[in-house]
Enzyme design. Structure first.
Site, PDB file in Angstrom:
ATOM      1  N   GLY A 121      21.849 -25.085  26.117  1.00 19.90           N
ATOM      2  CA  GLY A 121      22.380 -26.382  26.536  1.00 19.90           C
ATOM      3  C   GLY A 121      21.961 -27.472  25.560  1.00 19.90           C
ATOM      4  O   GLY A 121      21.686 -28.611  25.953  1.00 19.90           O
ATOM      5  N   ASN A 154      17.574 -24.472  29.517  1.00 16.71           N
ATOM      6  CA  ASN A 154      17.931 -25.838  29.931  1.00 16.71           C
ATOM      7  C   ASN A 154      19.374 -25.959  30.406  1.00 16.71           C
ATOM      8  O   ASN A 154      19.696 -26.853  31.193  1.00 16.71           O
ATOM      9  CB  ASN A 154      17.684 -26.783  28.734  1.00 16.71           C
ATOM     10  CG  ASN A 154      18.400 -28.096  28.869  1.00 16.71           C
ATOM     11  OD1 ASN A 154      17.946 -28.996  29.580  1.00 16.71           O
ATOM     12  ND2 ASN A 154      19.554 -28.235  28.220  1.00 16.71           N
ATOM     13  N   TYR A 168      22.994 -26.576  44.068  1.00 22.72           N
ATOM     14  CA  TYR A 168      22.157 -27.066  42.957  1.00 22.72           C
ATOM     15  C   TYR A 168      20.689 -27.103  43.406  1.00 22.72           C
ATOM     16  O   TYR A 168      19.800 -26.633  42.694  1.00 22.72           O
ATOM     17  CB  TYR A 168      22.641 -28.458  42.536  1.00 22.72           C
ATOM     18  CG  TYR A 168      21.907 -29.049  41.341  1.00 22.72           C
ATOM     19  CD1 TYR A 168      22.291 -28.732  40.038  1.00 22.72           C
ATOM     20  CD2 TYR A 168      20.840 -29.925  41.520  1.00 22.72           C
ATOM     21  CE1 TYR A 168      21.628 -29.277  38.943  1.00 22.72           C
ATOM     22  CE2 TYR A 168      20.167 -30.470  40.429  1.00 22.72           C
ATOM     23  CZ  TYR A 168      20.564 -30.153  39.144  1.00 22.72           C
ATOM     24  OH  TYR A 168      19.892 -30.694  38.061  1.00 22.72           O
ATOM     25  N   LYS A 205      17.579 -24.926  41.720  1.00 31.28           N
ATOM     26  CA  LYS A 205      16.384 -25.504  41.091  1.00 31.28           C
ATOM     27  C   LYS A 205      15.102 -25.060  41.800  1.00 31.28           C
ATOM     28  O   LYS A 205      14.068 -24.872  41.159  1.00 31.28           O
ATOM     29  CB  LYS A 205      16.507 -27.028  41.049  1.00 31.28           C
ATOM     30  CG  LYS A 205      17.645 -27.510  40.135  1.00 31.28           C
ATOM     31  CD  LYS A 205      17.489 -26.990  38.713  1.00 31.28           C
ATOM     32  CE  LYS A 205      18.551 -27.515  37.765  1.00 31.28           C
ATOM     33  NZ  LYS A 205      18.338 -27.041  36.382  1.00 31.28           N
TER      34      LYS A 205
HETATM   35  N1  LIG Z   1      20.166 -35.522  33.995  1.00 31.89           N
HETATM   36  C1  LIG Z   1      19.361 -35.442  35.045  1.00 31.89           C
HETATM   37  O1  LIG Z   1      19.115 -36.429  35.757  1.00 31.89           O
HETATM   38  C2  LIG Z   1      18.691 -34.134  35.375  1.00 31.89           C
HETATM   39  C3  LIG Z   1      17.729 -34.143  36.386  1.00 31.89           C
HETATM   40  C4  LIG Z   1      17.093 -32.968  36.713  1.00 31.89           C
HETATM   41  C5  LIG Z   1      17.386 -31.802  36.031  1.00 31.89           C
HETATM   42  N2  LIG Z   1      18.339 -31.817  35.061  1.00 31.89           N
HETATM   43  C6  LIG Z   1      18.611 -30.540  34.380  1.00 31.89           C
HETATM   44  O2  LIG Z   1      18.519 -30.694  32.983  1.00 31.89           O
HETATM   45  C7  LIG Z   1      19.327 -29.727  32.347  1.00 31.89           C
HETATM   46  C8  LIG Z   1      20.187 -30.418  31.293  1.00 31.89           C
HETATM   47  O3  LIG Z   1      21.102 -31.296  31.945  1.00 31.89           O
HETATM   48  P1  LIG Z   1      21.559 -32.685  31.317  1.00 31.89           P
HETATM   49  O4  LIG Z   1      21.221 -33.728  32.283  1.00 31.89           O
HETATM   50  O5  LIG Z   1      21.110 -32.780  29.918  1.00 31.89           O
HETATM   51  O6  LIG Z   1      23.141 -32.523  31.421  1.00 31.89           O
HETATM   52  P2  LIG Z   1      24.275 -32.348  30.323  1.00 31.89           P
HETATM   53  O7  LIG Z   1      24.190 -33.414  29.302  1.00 31.89           O
HETATM   54  O8  LIG Z   1      25.522 -32.156  31.100  1.00 31.89           O
HETATM   55  O9  LIG Z   1      23.866 -30.991  29.612  1.00 31.89           O
HETATM   56  C9  LIG Z   1      24.106 -29.736  30.174  1.00 31.89           C
HETATM   57  C10 LIG Z   1      24.050 -28.722  29.046  1.00 31.89           C
HETATM   58  O10 LIG Z   1      24.240 -27.414  29.607  1.00 31.89           O
HETATM   59  C11 LIG Z   1      25.195 -26.735  28.817  1.00 31.89           C
HETATM   60  N3  LIG Z   1      25.895 -25.729  29.629  1.00 31.89           N
HETATM   61  C12 LIG Z   1      26.525 -25.909  30.816  1.00 31.89           C
HETATM   62  N4  LIG Z   1      27.075 -24.739  31.213  1.00 31.89           N
HETATM   63  C13 LIG Z   1      26.776 -23.821  30.255  1.00 31.89           C
HETATM   64  C14 LIG Z   1      27.077 -22.447  30.085  1.00 31.89           C
HETATM   65  N5  LIG Z   1      27.786 -21.742  30.975  1.00 31.89           N
HETATM   66  N6  LIG Z   1      26.605 -21.818  28.974  1.00 31.89           N
HETATM   67  C15 LIG Z   1      25.899 -22.497  28.045  1.00 31.89           C
HETATM   68  N7  LIG Z   1      25.579 -23.798  28.160  1.00 31.89           N
HETATM   69  C16 LIG Z   1      26.024 -24.453  29.246  1.00 31.89           C
HETATM   70  C17 LIG Z   1      26.135 -27.818  28.300  1.00 31.89           C
HETATM   71  O11 LIG Z   1      26.721 -27.400  27.077  1.00 31.89           O
HETATM   72  P3  LIG Z   1      28.235 -26.930  26.861  1.00 31.89           P
HETATM   73  O12 LIG Z   1      29.093 -27.710  27.809  1.00 31.89           O
HETATM   74  O13 LIG Z   1      28.485 -27.225  25.426  1.00 31.89           O
HETATM   75  O14 LIG Z   1      28.194 -25.459  27.151  1.00 31.89           O
HETATM   76  C18 LIG Z   1      25.150 -28.946  28.024  1.00 31.89           C
HETATM   77  O15 LIG Z   1      24.595 -28.805  26.736  1.00 31.89           O
HETATM   78  C19 LIG Z   1      20.117 -29.030  33.456  1.00 31.89           C
HETATM   79  O16 LIG Z   1      19.503 -27.812  33.786  1.00 31.89           O
HETATM   80  C20 LIG Z   1      20.002 -30.009  34.608  1.00 31.89           C
HETATM   81  O17 LIG Z   1      20.150 -29.386  35.852  1.00 31.89           O
HETATM   82  C21 LIG Z   1      18.999 -32.942  34.721  1.00 31.89           C
END
Ligand SMILES: NC(=O)c1ccc[n+]([C@@H]2O[C@H](COP(=O)([O-])OP(=O)(O)OC[C@H]3O[C@@H](n4cnc5c(N)ncnc54)[C@H](OP(=O)(O)O)[C@@H]3O)[C@@H](O)[C@H]2O)c1
Length: 254
Positions: free
Chosen positions: A16, A93, A158, A162
């Site tokens: 990711g 991630n 979700y 987690k």
């Molecule tokens: N933002 C928040 O507030 C928050 C809070 C708690 C936890 N998180 C966690 O942090 C992590 C990153 O999220 P983010 O906030 O940075 O969101 P984001 O910008 O939407 O990033 C998500 C990443 O996951 C990749 N991804 C999604 N489905 C995939 C698949 N099937 N295979 C490979 N890659 C995949 C996407 O890349 P592609 O689309 O290019 O595949 C993207 O790089 C996640 O696990 C999320 O649950 C985020």
């Protein structure tokens, strides 16, 4: 003092890495000296990031990976070994968030979210750990969420994914410690990324969240990346099975 955050000579895989937290972590690990395999589905975004990282002197391997496909994960690790000779750090991630009222949760929502957020972490953890065990050394970092501790409405699957990541982290730590691998998780709060951009667009909703975050701001990918760098480095050699909450204090009064 010696720079204990130094990751020179290390190889990291970040899933990711095409946006948000994963991109931020890849940038930080590279700044600390690691070479990085950048994995996600959007190859163009990975190639852009690869250019940036390489212009600062580190090596990269951008690779198109769908973490729901076991063969893609096997290829990601095999190509990393071919390219860099070893894997020292894995950051699980990649994640997705889907909104559904509890009564509307269906098989598709269940499979879609769990296959990326939990099953993908398991497969990648297995593949990377097999390689790390050969060198009796490794660091695995799983990105969880405060939604693994507290149930947020309309995102049941979700939340479950987690909570699963937190237990997966403990299970991996228990079995992989004896072969030299530390496994930890980070539970972010509200971080400004593609995943949260729609929520944060609405000023009223954003204000409501801000009122609950003691440090008075939403998080940035760098806020998570700093903790990931710590967990990837020798500074955390006696930490394993832990989930570090990085949420500006929000969970203190959820
Ligand atoms: N933002 C928040 O507030 C928050 C809070 C708690 C936890 N998180 C966690 O942090 C992590 C990153 O999220 P983010 O906030 O940075 O969101 P984001 O910008 O939407 O990033 C998500 C990443 O996951 C990749 N991804 C999604 N489905 C995939 C698949 N099937 N295979 C490979 N890659 C995949 C996407 O890349 P592609 O689309 O290019 O595949 C993207 O790089 C996640 O696990 C999320 O649950 C985020």
């Amino acid at each position: 003092m010696e720079n204990l955050l130094n990751l020179n000579g290390k190889t990291a895989i970040v899933t990711g890495a095409s946006s948000g937290i994963g991109k931020g972590i890849a940038q930080y690990l590279a700044k600390a000296g690691a070479n990085i395999t950048l994995a996600a589905r959007r190859l163009e975004k990975l190639q852009e990031l690869a250019k940036e990282i390489e212009s600062n002197g580190q090596k990269t391997l951008p690779i198109k990976v769908d973490v729901t496909q076991k063969e893609d994960i096997q290829k990601m690790v095999a190509e990393t070994i071919k390219h860099f000779g070893k894997v020292d750090i894995l950051v699980n991630n990649a994640g997705i968030l889907e909104y559904k009222n509890f009564l509307e949760v269906d098989e598709k929502n269940w499979n879609d979210v769990l296959n990326v957020n939990l099953r993908g972490y398991l497969w990648a953890g297995q593949e990377a750990a097999k390689e790390m065990a050969k060198n009796k050394s490794g660091k695995i970092i799983n990105i969880a969420s405060i939604a693994g501790f507290a149930a947020f409405p309309q995102i049941t699957v979700y939340n479950i994914s987690k909570a699963g990541v937190i237990m997966l982290t403990k299970s991996m730590a228990a079995e992989l410690g004896p072969v030299g691998i530390n496994v930890n998780a980070i539970a972010p709060g509200l971080i400004e990324t593609e995943m949260t951009q729609d929520i944060l667009k609405d000023p009223k909703t954003a204000e409501g969240f801000l009122a609950k975050i003691p440090v008075g701001r939403t998080g940035k990918p760098e806020d998570i990346a700093g903790v990931a760098a710590f967990l990837a480095s020798d500074l955390s050699n006696y930490v394993s099975g832990e989930t570090i909450v990085v949420d500006g204090g929000w969970i203190c009064h959820l």
